[in-house]
Design a protein around this motif. Structure first.
Motif, short mmCIF file in Angstrom:
data_model
loop_
_atom_site.label_atom_id
_atom_site.label_comp_id
_atom_site.label_asym_id
_atom_site.label_seq_id
_atom_site.Cartn_x
_atom_site.Cartn_y
_atom_site.Cartn_z
N ALA A 1 -4.47 7.63 -1.78
CA ALA A 1 -5.32 8.79 -2.06
C ALA A 1 -6.78 8.36 -2.21
O ALA A 1 -7.68 9.02 -1.67
N LYS A 2 -7.01 7.26 -2.93
CA LYS A 2 -8.38 6.77 -3.10
C LYS A 2 -8.98 6.34 -1.76
O LYS A 2 -10.14 6.64 -1.46
N ALA A 3 -8.19 5.62 -0.96
CA ALA A 3 -8.68 5.16 0.34
C ALA A 3 -9.02 6.35 1.23
O ALA A 3 -10.04 6.35 1.93
N THR A 4 -8.18 7.39 1.19
CA THR A 4 -8.44 8.59 1.98
C THR A 4 -9.71 9.28 1.50
O THR A 4 -10.55 9.68 2.32
N LEU A 5 -9.87 9.39 0.20
CA LEU A 5 -11.06 10.04 -0.36
C LEU A 5 -12.32 9.25 -0.01
O LEU A 5 -13.31 9.83 0.46
N PHE A 6 -12.30 7.94 -0.19
CA PHE A 6 -13.47 7.13 0.12
C PHE A 6 -13.78 7.13 1.62
O PHE A 6 -14.94 7.12 2.02
N SER A 7 -12.75 7.17 2.44
CA SER A 7 -12.96 7.25 3.89
C SER A 7 -13.62 8.57 4.26
O SER A 7 -14.54 8.60 5.09
N LEU B 1 0.82 -1.20 0.00
CA LEU B 1 0.00 0.00 0.00
C LEU B 1 0.86 1.26 0.00
O LEU B 1 0.57 2.22 -0.71
N LEU B 2 1.93 1.26 0.78
CA LEU B 2 2.79 2.44 0.85
C LEU B 2 3.46 2.73 -0.48
O LEU B 2 3.81 3.87 -0.77
N LYS B 3 3.65 1.71 -1.30
CA LYS B 3 4.25 1.91 -2.62
C LYS B 3 3.25 2.46 -3.62
O LYS B 3 3.64 2.99 -4.65
N ASN B 4 1.97 2.35 -3.32
CA ASN B 4 0.93 2.77 -4.25
C ASN B 4 0.25 4.03 -3.72
O ASN B 4 -0.75 3.96 -3.01
N LYS B 5 0.77 5.18 -4.08
CA LYS B 5 0.25 6.46 -3.58
C LYS B 5 -1.18 6.72 -4.05
O LYS B 5 -1.97 7.35 -3.35
N ILE B 6 -1.52 6.24 -5.25
CA ILE B 6 -2.88 6.44 -5.77
C ILE B 6 -3.88 5.67 -4.91
O ILE B 6 -4.96 6.17 -4.60
#
Length: 150
Positions: free
Chosen positions: A47-53, A39-44
């Motif tokens: 960002a998506k998880a943060t937006l959906f949260s 997950l840490l390697k995949n910044k997108i």
């Protein structure tokens, strides 16, 4: 940090985890940290998880706000938005059934700071309880129609 977590959790692991579950828990621990590294390697993805949260949190807070309006409780949306994390955290503590009592006390305490009475807090708490059971029944109907094979 995986090494620090292992060092901290090892004594608890040996004391509290039954022998028959130790192997499965060890592999889950490794899988968890492997997933974190991916997950840490995949910044997108972050960002998506943060937006959906954020969207999910906004929906939950809007739902609670609409419940307050439905039972004619006058409270500022921002205040409700700020106290909800604590209310929900107290509600999910495994010391009561469905948050009964713990949610009530937390709402009474927070509402006392904004000039709302105990009766108002308990009314909201019961409304939340009622709606959570209604949502659960809807989920049960969906589960019965299309159960997931475990």
């Amino acid at each position: 940090n995986k090494e620090r977590a292992e060092k901290f959790l090892r004594p608890l692991f040996h004391i509290f985890v039954p022998e028959k579950y130790k192997h499965k828990l060890k592999s889950s621990f490794g899988d968890f940290y492997q997933g974190i590294n991916l997950l840490l390697k995949n910044k997108i993805a972050i960002a998506k998880a943060t937006l959906f949260s954020f969207i999910a949190w906004w929906i939950v807070s809007l739902q609670y706000y609409l419940l307050t309006k439905a039972i004619r409780i006058e409270i500022n949306y921002f205040i409700l938005f700020m106290i909800l994390p604590s209310i929900i955290l107290v509600e999910i503590l495994p010391i009561s059934f469905s948050g009964i009592g713990t949610r009530d006390v937390a709402l009474i305490w927070f509402f006392s700071f904004v000039g709302l009475g105990k009766d108002t807090a308990v009314a909201l708490s019961l409304t939340i309880l009622m709606f959570s059971y209604i949502y659960s029944l809807a989920g049960l109907v969906l589960w019965i129609k299309n159960p997931i094979k475990l």
